[in-house]
Design a protein around this motif. Structure first.
Motif, PDB file in Angstrom:
ATOM      1  N   GLY A  29      42.740  35.669  38.607  1.00 11.55           N
ATOM      2  CA  GLY A  29      42.766  37.113  38.727  1.00 11.55           C
ATOM      3  C   GLY A  29      41.901  37.621  39.865  1.00 11.55           C
ATOM      4  O   GLY A  29      42.282  38.548  40.596  1.00 11.55           O
ATOM      5  N   GLY A  33      44.356  38.858  42.571  1.00  8.42           N
ATOM      6  CA  GLY A  33      44.476  40.274  42.267  1.00  8.42           C
ATOM      7  C   GLY A  33      45.735  40.595  41.485  1.00  8.42           C
ATOM      8  O   GLY A  33      46.119  39.886  40.549  1.00  8.42           O
ATOM      9  N   LYS A  34      46.421  41.658  41.872  1.00 11.51           N
ATOM     10  CA  LYS A  34      47.584  42.125  41.135  1.00 11.51           C
ATOM     11  C   LYS A  34      48.770  41.164  41.211  1.00 11.51           C
ATOM     12  O   LYS A  34      49.733  41.300  40.441  1.00 11.51           O
ATOM     13  N   ASP A  35      48.717  40.189  42.117  1.00 11.93           N
ATOM     14  CA  ASP A  35      49.816  39.224  42.228  1.00 11.93           C
ATOM     15  C   ASP A  35      49.927  38.330  40.990  1.00 11.93           C
ATOM     16  O   ASP A  35      50.967  37.693  40.779  1.00 11.93           O
ATOM     17  N   GLU A  37      50.318  39.166  38.131  1.00 10.60           N
ATOM     18  CA  GLU A  37      51.197  39.770  37.136  1.00 10.60           C
ATOM     19  C   GLU A  37      52.411  38.887  36.856  1.00 10.60           C
ATOM     20  O   GLU A  37      53.039  38.988  35.799  1.00 10.60           O
ATOM     21  N   LYS A  40      52.018  36.953  33.645  1.00 12.81           N
ATOM     22  CA  LYS A  40      51.781  37.742  32.433  1.00 12.81           C
ATOM     23  C   LYS A  40      52.741  37.367  31.298  1.00 12.81           C
ATOM     24  O   LYS A  40      52.332  37.388  30.116  1.00 12.81           O
ATOM     25  N   TYR A 203      45.636  38.480  34.150  1.00 11.08           N
ATOM     26  CA  TYR A 203      46.262  39.783  34.378  1.00 11.08           C
ATOM     27  C   TYR A 203      45.223  40.900  34.297  1.00 11.08           C
ATOM     28  O   TYR A 203      45.192  41.807  35.140  1.00 11.08           O
ATOM     29  N   GLN A 204      44.357  40.832  33.272  1.00  9.96           N
ATOM     30  CA  GLN A 204      43.346  41.878  33.103  1.00  9.96           C
ATOM     31  C   GLN A 204      42.380  41.914  34.289  1.00  9.96           C
ATOM     32  O   GLN A 204      42.058  42.982  34.818  1.00  9.96           O
ATOM     33  N   GLY A 206      42.894  40.627  37.292  1.00 12.96           N
ATOM     34  CA  GLY A 206      43.618  40.957  38.510  1.00 12.96           C
ATOM     35  C   GLY A 206      43.898  42.437  38.642  1.00 12.96           C
ATOM     36  O   GLY A 206      43.831  43.004  39.736  1.00 12.96           O
ATOM     37  N   ILE A 207      44.208  43.084  37.526  1.00 15.12           N
ATOM     38  CA  ILE A 207      44.552  44.506  37.556  1.00 15.12           C
ATOM     39  C   ILE A 207      43.309  45.390  37.558  1.00 15.12           C
ATOM     40  O   ILE A 207      43.210  46.362  38.307  1.00 15.12           O
ATOM     41  N   PHE A 208      42.335  45.041  36.715  1.00 14.10           N
ATOM     42  CA  PHE A 208      41.189  45.926  36.523  1.00 14.10           C
ATOM     43  C   PHE A 208      39.921  45.460  37.226  1.00 14.10           C
ATOM     44  O   PHE A 208      38.919  46.165  37.241  1.00 14.10           O
ATOM     45  N   GLY A 209      39.941  44.256  37.789  1.00 11.42           N
ATOM     46  CA  GLY A 209      38.816  43.827  38.597  1.00 11.42           C
ATOM     47  C   GLY A 209      37.753  43.078  37.819  1.00 11.42           C
ATOM     48  O   GLY A 209      37.767  43.009  36.588  1.00 11.42           O
TER      49      GLY A 209
END
Length: 414
Positions: A29, A33-35, A37, A40, A203-204, A206-209
Motif C-alpha cells: 500500500g 498507493g491507490k494502484d 485497489e 482488493k 487497500y486501506q 494505499g487509499i488512506f496513507g
C-alpha cells in the motif's frame, strides 16, 4: 533449544503469518498507493466467506454450549454461584477498560468511511427493541442484521434441548457435532486470513496513507497496559478476597504454568488441563474445579470483555463517532457480557462478538470488521491469558463462597 523454538513458532504460526500478511500488504500500500485497489477482491472474497460461515457457527456454538450444561445444572446452587462469579469479573474487567478509554481517549485519527449508519432511530423505542431482539420469520435469522435475535433463538434452542431429556439426546449430539464442524470450517477459512487481511490492509494503506497505523498504535498500547494492570492488581485482589494473604501466595505460586500455557497456545480450551492441575494444587474441591474450569473455558472471558471494549472504541474512532455517550457505553457493556458467552474456546474466537457489536451499532460491516479483526488478532495472546487464568482465580472465589472463608487455611494449616 531448537525444538523449543520450533514449538514456539508452531504455536504462534497463525498469528505470525497474519502479521506477515498485514505487514506485506502495508508495504504494498505504501509503495503502490491507490494502484493496490486491484488486489482488493482478495480481501472481499475472504470477508464474504467469513460472513457466510459466521451465522451457523453462532447458532451451533451457543446452542451446544447451553445443551451441554445439563450435568452442571444438577448442582443447583453451585451453578448459580459459578455464573455469578463469572459475570461479576467480566463486568469488572469491562468497566475497567471503559474507564481507561474515557481517561485516555482513542482520538479520531482517521475516518475510513462516510457511509451512513443503518439507523432505525425513526422507529419507536418499542419497535427498535422488537427488531433488535426478534425476527419476523425464520429465514431472517440467517441475516447478520438479526445477530442478536439469532443469539436469543440459539439460547432458547439450547435450553429446549435440555428440557427434552433422553428424547433430545440425538439432537444434542447433532448440536455438539455441528459446533465442531463449524469451528473447523472457521479454521479453514482463517487459513486465508494472511492473504485476505493483507489485501484489505494494502487497500486501506494505499487509499488512506500511512497515517492509518496511528489508529491502531494507541489502542494496542492502552489495551496491553490496562490488561497487565488487571492481571497483576485485580487477580491479586481476587485471590486475597478468596483466601487472604495465604490465598495470594497459593495463587501466584501455582498459576505460572497455566499462564504460560495460555500465552503459548492462545486457547482457553487448551489451558484446561493446566488449570485443573493448578486448582488441584490449590486444594480447590474437585466438585468445584471440575465444573468451574471446563465451564469457564467457553463461558468466562475477562480478557475478551476488555478486548471487546477496545475494539468498539477503535471502530467508533475510525468512523469519527462519539464513544462517550452513556447509551453507547451501556450497550458496549452488554455486548461484552454476550461476547463472554458467545466466543468459543478457540484462538481468535472474538470474530463473533465483533460482528455482533458492528451489527448493533449499525456500522457498515465491510469497513468495520477488518479493523476489529486486526485489533482482535494483535490482542489475542493477552486476552487468552486473562481468559484462562481468570478461571483459576474465579475457582478460588467460588470455593470461598461455597466452602466458607477458612476453606484454604483448613487445608494447609495442621
Amino acid at each position: 533449544m531448537i525444538k523449543e523454538k520450533n514449538n514456539l513458532f508452531k504455536t504462534y504460526s497463525s498469528i505470525i503469518w497474519l502479521l506477515c500478511g498485514i505487514s506485506a500488504g502495508s508495504i504494498l500500500g505504501l509503495v503502490f498507493g491507490k494502484d493496490v485497489e486491484i488486489i482488493k477482491p482478495l480481501g472481499d472474497i475472504f470477508l464474504n466467506l467469513l460472513f457466510t460461515a459466521i451465522i451457523p457457527l453462532i447458532f451451533f456454538t451457543i446452542a451446544s454450549s447451553i445443551s451441554n450444561l445439563e450435568r452442571s445444572e444438577k448442582l443447583g446452587k453451585l451453578f448459580v454461584v459459578v455464573i455469578g462469579v463469572f459475570l461479576s469479573t467480566v463486568i469488572i474487567s469491562a468497566v475497567l477498560m471503559i474507564v481507561a478509554v474515557l481517561i485516555f481517549p482513542i482520538h479520531q485519527e482517521i475516518i475510513i468511511s462516510k457511509i451512513p449508519f443503518e439507523s432505525i432511530q425513526d422507529l419507536s423505542s418499542g419497535s427498535q427493541i422488537t427488531q433488535l431482539l426478534t425476527a419476523n420469520d425464520f429465514y431472517e435469522l440467517l441475516s447478520r442484521k438479526s445477530m442478536l435475535a439469532l443469539i436469543i433463538f440459539s439460547f432458547l434452542v439450547g435450553f429446549a434441548s435440555l428440557r427434552s431429556g433422553e428424547k433430545g439426546f440425538s439432537f444434542r449430539a447433532f448440536l455438539t457435532s455441528g459446533d465442531e464442524v463449524m469451528k473447523q470450517l472457521l479454521h479453514i477459512i482463517m487459513k486465508m486470513a494472511p492473504i485476505g487481511l493483507g489485501a484489505y490492509f494494502a487497500y486501506q494503506v494505499g487509499i488512506f496513507g500511512p497515517q492509518l497505523f496511528g489508529a491502531y498504535a494507541k489502542p494496542l498500547g492502552l489495551y496491553y497496559a490496562v490488561c497487565a494492570f488487571y492481571f497483576i492488581v485485580f487477580f491479586t485482589f481476587y485471590a486475597f478476597v478468596a483466601g487472604g494473604k495465604l490465598g495470594i501466595k497459593v495463587f501466584w505460586s501455582n498459576n505460572i504454568t497455566p499462564a504460560l500455557t495460555a500465552l503459548g497456545t492462545c486457547s482457553s480450551i487448551a489451558t484446561i488441563p493446566a488449570n485443573l492441575e493448578a486448582t488441584t494444587k490449590m486444594h480447590i474441591p474437585s466438585y468445584i474445579r471440575n465444573i468451574a474450569i471446563p465451564l469457564g473455558a467457553p463461558l468466562h472471558k475477562d480478557g475478551s470483555s476488555m478486548s471487546s471494549v477496545i475494539k468498539i472504541a477503535v471502530i467508533f474512532a475510525i468512523f469519527g463517532k462519539d464513544f462517550t455517550d452513556p447509551y453507547v457505553l451501556l450497550v458496549a457493556l452488554g455486548i461484552t457480557i454476550i461476547v463472554s458467552v458467545v466466543e468459543g474456546g478457540i484462538p481468535n474466537g472474538g470474530y463473533i462478538g465483533e460482528i455482533l457489536a458492528i451489527t448493533i451499532y449499525g456500522f457498515p460491516m465491510e469497513q468495520a470488521l477488518p479493523a476489529a479483526m486486526i485489533v482482535g488478532t494483535l490482542v489475542d495472546p493477552m486476552a487468552t491469558l486473562l481468559n484462562a487464568n481468570g478461571d483459576v482465580v474465579s475457582a478460588m472465589l467460588i470455593t470461598r463462597i461455597s466452602e466458607g472463608k477458612k476453606w484454604l487455611s483448613s487445608q494447609l494449616v495442621p
